[in-house]
Design a protein around this motif. Structure first.
Motif: not given
Length: 267
Positions: A113-119, A234-251
């Motif tokens: 849920v949190a990663a989705g909100q960040m995206w 680097l692009s903040p948007t790109l970095l935030t979305r990359a982190f969200a993807v990593v968070a989803w994978a860990v979840a």
């Protein structure tokens, strides 16, 4: 894990948490719990206690910077933190009643849920002329909304050891109309105050290992500085979305692993 390994692993874990904070401005606590449990080998209660202390330290630094920039609405932050502290004590009490595997499974759901909100935040475009009655004047009509938000954030903070920025920021922007930058700045003060309350509450259950915490904070500071340099390049948007993807994978891994442990225990 030996005594010599603990400081090194704590510093590495802290640097990864700080890196995520420096790059995205939030989300550090999302990876702190899995790192503390699976890398440092702490119990879930110890991980939550350490995570809250780390979150309080990191958010406190950010809150000071935001306050100096005029991005913190103190009245809203204090009211929301007041009810959040109450919710935090309730969350801590609830945490003691739940099996560790179930807590981690629920934490995995929270990460999704949190990663989705960040995206979602990366899709927003803020109007610099935007104004909010609640942000600027804060009449009594705003009090009830803020109190309710604080209670929800406190419950999540106390139970999971997370900062709750992924709840506070959208609540301040969508429900109270705060401009995004003001919502982020105000949320940092709120997170600091509620997290400190959580640390005090957990002190009775899992006393803080000050040595490990000091290495966590030192690593987090270094990671935050490095993360800010990366975010400028680097692009903040790109970095935030990359982190969200990593968070989803860990979840997904976290949920799958703890479902397996729960089923194994039953069988």
């Amino acid at each position: 894990m030996t005594g010599g390994e603990a400081p090194v692993l704590a510093a590495v874990a802290g640097s990864l948490v700080g890196l995520s904070l420096g790059i995205t401005g939030s989300g550090g606590s999302l990876i702190a719990i899995p790192l503390l449990v699976y890398v440092l080998g702490t119990s879930v209660q110890e991980a939550v206690s350490l995570s809250l202390a780390l979150v309080a330290a990191a958010a406190g630094i950010g809150a000071i910077e935001s306050f100096q920039s005029g991005l913190v609405k103190v009245k809203a932050a204090l009211l929301l933190s007041g009810t959040g502290m109450i919710g935090g004590w309730v969350g801590v009490a609830g945490h003691r009643l739940v099996r560790e595997e179930i807590t981690l499974l629920l934490f995995g759901v929270l990460m999704i849920v949190a990663a989705g909100q960040m995206w979602w935040r990366t899709t927003l475009r803020e109007d610099p002329q935007e104004r909010s009655i609640c942000a600027d004047l804060f009449p009594r009509t705003c009090w009830l909304k803020v109190s309710g938000i604080g209670m929800v954030v406190g419950l999540l903070t106390g139970f999971f050891g997370v900062g709750g920025g992924f709840v506070i920021v959208p609540a301040l922007t969508l429900l109270l109309g705060f401009p995004m930058r003001v919502a982020v700045g105000t949320s940092l003060l709120i997170i600091t105050l509620i997290a400190l309350t959580g640390v005090a509450a957990y002190a009775r259950l899992a006393p803080l290992d000050v040595r490990v915490l000091s290495f966590l904070i030192a690593g987090a500071v270094i990671g935050m500085l490095a993360g800010r340099q990366v975010s400028r390049a680097l692009s903040p948007t790109l970095l935030t979305r990359a982190f969200a993807v990593v968070a989803w994978a860990v979840a997904v891994i976290l949920i799958g692993h703890n479902l397996w442990k729960i089923n194994g225990g039953i069988l």
